[in-house]
Design a protein around this motif. Structure first.
Motif, mmCIF file in Angstrom:
data_model
loop_
_atom_site.group_PDB
_atom_site.id
_atom_site.type_symbol
_atom_site.label_atom_id
_atom_site.label_comp_id
_atom_site.label_asym_id
_atom_site.label_seq_id
_atom_site.Cartn_x
_atom_site.Cartn_y
_atom_site.Cartn_z
ATOM 1 N N ASP A 12 -2.272 5.773 -3.484
ATOM 2 C CA ASP A 12 -3.261 6.765 -3.086
ATOM 3 C C ASP A 12 -2.580 8.119 -2.960
ATOM 4 N N TYR A 55 0.859 -1.185 0.000
ATOM 5 C CA TYR A 55 0.000 0.000 0.000
ATOM 6 C C TYR A 55 0.888 1.225 0.000
ATOM 7 N N ARG A 70 -4.419 8.859 11.788
ATOM 8 C CA ARG A 70 -4.744 8.020 12.928
ATOM 9 C C ARG A 70 -4.009 6.676 12.825
ATOM 10 N N MET A 80 1.056 5.517 -0.231
ATOM 11 C CA MET A 80 0.361 6.794 -0.165
ATOM 12 C C MET A 80 1.352 7.907 -0.501
ATOM 13 N N ASN A 107 -9.392 5.380 6.461
ATOM 14 C CA ASN A 107 -9.280 4.899 7.841
ATOM 15 C C ASN A 107 -8.218 5.659 8.640
ATOM 16 N N MET A 108 -7.279 6.274 7.918
ATOM 17 C CA MET A 108 -6.176 6.967 8.593
ATOM 18 C C MET A 108 -6.385 8.470 8.693
ATOM 19 N N LEU A 109 -7.118 9.037 7.740
ATOM 20 C CA LEU A 109 -7.222 10.502 7.689
ATOM 21 C C LEU A 109 -8.128 11.054 8.784
ATOM 22 N N ILE A 122 -6.603 -1.279 12.216
ATOM 23 C CA ILE A 122 -7.756 -0.675 11.548
ATOM 24 C C ILE A 122 -8.816 -0.256 12.551
ATOM 25 N N ASP A 123 -9.397 0.907 12.334
ATOM 26 C CA ASP A 123 -10.571 1.305 13.099
ATOM 27 C C ASP A 123 -11.771 0.679 12.400
ATOM 28 N N MET A 165 -8.892 7.571 -3.844
ATOM 29 C CA MET A 165 -8.695 7.303 -2.425
ATOM 30 C C MET A 165 -9.366 5.993 -2.035
ATOM 31 N N ARG A 166 -8.570 5.133 -1.418
ATOM 32 C CA ARG A 166 -9.130 3.861 -0.971
ATOM 33 C C ARG A 166 -9.492 3.927 0.517
ATOM 34 N N LEU A 167 -10.161 2.896 0.984
ATOM 35 C CA LEU A 167 -10.718 2.990 2.331
ATOM 36 C C LEU A 167 -9.666 2.836 3.433
ATOM 37 N N LEU A 168 -8.529 2.243 3.107
ATOM 38 C CA LEU A 168 -7.452 2.234 4.116
ATOM 39 C C LEU A 168 -6.970 3.669 4.361
ATOM 40 N N THR A 169 -6.901 4.442 3.289
ATOM 41 C CA THR A 169 -6.518 5.851 3.456
ATOM 42 C C THR A 169 -7.573 6.588 4.283
ATOM 43 N N LEU A 174 -11.007 -2.781 1.949
ATOM 44 C CA LEU A 174 -9.828 -1.982 2.304
ATOM 45 C C LEU A 174 -9.029 -1.516 1.089
ATOM 46 N N ALA A 205 -2.699 15.024 9.684
ATOM 47 C CA ALA A 205 -3.244 14.262 10.806
ATOM 48 C C ALA A 205 -3.530 12.846 10.342
ATOM 49 N N HIS A 251 -12.151 2.394 -4.803
ATOM 50 C CA HIS A 251 -11.523 3.718 -4.934
ATOM 51 C C HIS A 251 -12.611 4.780 -5.052
#
Ligand SMILES: C[S@@+](CC[C@H](N)C(=O)[O-])C[C@H]1O[C@@H](n2cnc3c(N)ncnc32)[C@H](O)[C@@H]1O
Lengths: 232, 125
Positions: free
Chosen positions: A126, A100, A138, A102, B7-9, B48-49, B1-5, B90, A136, B94
């Motif tokens: 991404d 992955y 998480r 980014m 999950n972090m933003l 992962i949240d 943008m994928r869902l792992l991204t 995850l 920011a 996109h």
């Protein structure tokens, strides 16, 4: 415009030292990686105030190759490219097997070019538009940060800010390029202020960067740059 | 943008304390297949949240793709079907056009051509 002028050139023998212990297959694959990175489109209208000049395919391929083959920091990992520009380092990471990738950059034009490059090379990366200074994120999802940050010639201290954020978000390693003239300073802030476990210069390179100040007579300046590996 | 991204933003406006998770608005999304790597997925799972991921998948119209409650890691080790659903959510979806909305301030960060714009305005820094 001749984009070669904006490229990074490497001189001397330092880069080959990194490779010396590896064999023939390594060379072949490295050449392939370098070749693919060579087809990447770079900043169509570089913005000097953002220090937009690319990491050339020669250095970019060796940087990411070393990160994987010497340290195992790329394959199967989540990798972030801070100040990704047109995506060279991130794309190199994807080609080296990161699961992955980014890329973060403040400039939408560069990101659009990066997006085209990602499609051209057929990898997944991404892209996020943001100022790395106030990023920011998480969780500790990112394993490795690979970056060629602005040196801070135009925005004082931005190199340190990139490093600070990178060491916060990465759980495994941070690769970064900094001016050799700042070596002691970088080491000190990394270890003392940003709590890095280790800070090691892997090799010294020479960069041709476009002139950053009007009083520079020459079109580009040749500066000494360190390739660092930090452990957060 | 994928869902792992996703999950972090988080929203990083000055003074915001509950800027996560960003509510996902997906006007357009695409699915692209990627190689399935079970080791990678198991490694990333604990970070992962889960509710944020479930919410994001729902925003794309996937209401039953993932269980509402986070599975136990041991289940993930044996349940290949679940692992594949996790993989799909995850890594394969996109978001191309849409936005990310801060749960505290309702500030919307637009997503155009797959790129979320998280830049802050001057008075937000
Ligand atoms: C030296 S270039 C490196 C580009 C690319 N990583 C490469 O290696 O080819 C630095 C990049 O950092 C970006 N940049 C500068 N300041 C930034 C900031 N505050 N936040 C995010 N990106 C920034 C620039 O737009 C530029 O793309």
């Amino acid at each position: 415009m001749n984009f070669e002028l904006w490229g990074v050139s490497i001189r001397g023998r330092n880069s080959s030292r990194v490779l010396a212990h590896e064999g023939f297959i390594f060379e072949m694959k490295l050449k392939q990686l370098e070749g693919l990175l060579g087809s990447i489109q770079q900043f169509p209208n570089p913005k000097l105030e953002l220090e937009q000049y690319p990491t050339g395919p020669h250095i970019a391929s060796r940087l990411v190759y070393t990160a994987e083959n010497t340290f195992g920091d790329v394959n199967g990992k989540v990798v972030a490219d801070f100040g990704c520009g047109c995506g060279t380092l991130g794309i190199a990471g994807a080609l080296m097997g990161a699961d992955y990738i980014m890329g973060f950059d403040v400039d939408s034009q560069s990101l659009e070019t990066a997006s085209q490059n990602v499609e051209l090379i057929e990898v997944d990366m991404d892209l996020i538009q943001c100022n790395v200074k106030n990023l920011a994120l998480r969780g500790q999802v990112i394993n490795t940060v690979i970056m060629n940050p602005p040196f801070g010639t135009r925005q004082k201290g931005i190199d340190a800010e990139f490093l600070s954020v990178a060491l916060k978000v990465a759980s495994q390693a941070v690769y970064s390029l900094h001016k050799t003239s700042t070596r002691e300073h970088i080491k000190r802030i990394a270890l003392r202020d940003f709590n890095a476990k280790s800070a090691e210069v892997l090799c010294e390179l020479r960069f041709d960067v476009p002139k950053m100040y009007k009083f520079h007579k020459k079109k580009e300046v040749d500066i000494a740059v360190d390739l660092w590996r930090f452990v957060p | 943008m994928r869902l792992l991204t996703h999950n972090m933003l988080a929203c990083n406006i000055k003074g915001v304390t509950n800027g996560y998770p960003l509510r996902l608005e997906a006007e357009k999304w695409v699915e692209k297949e990627v190689d399935f790597n079970a080791d990678f997925l198991r490694g990333v799972f604990p970070k992962i949240d889960w509710p944020a991921l479930v919410g994001a998948a729902r925003a794309l119209g996937f209401h039953d793709l993932l269980p509402v409650d986070a599975p136990d890691p041991s289940v993930l080790a044996s349940d290949d079907e679940l692992l594949r659903r996790f993989h799909r959510a995850l890594l394969q979806l996109h978001v191309e056009e849409g936005g990310l909305v801060c749960p505290e301030t309702s500030r919307r960060f637009p997503i155009n051509k797959g790129i979320p714009n998280m830049l802050l305005h001057e008075d937000e820094v």
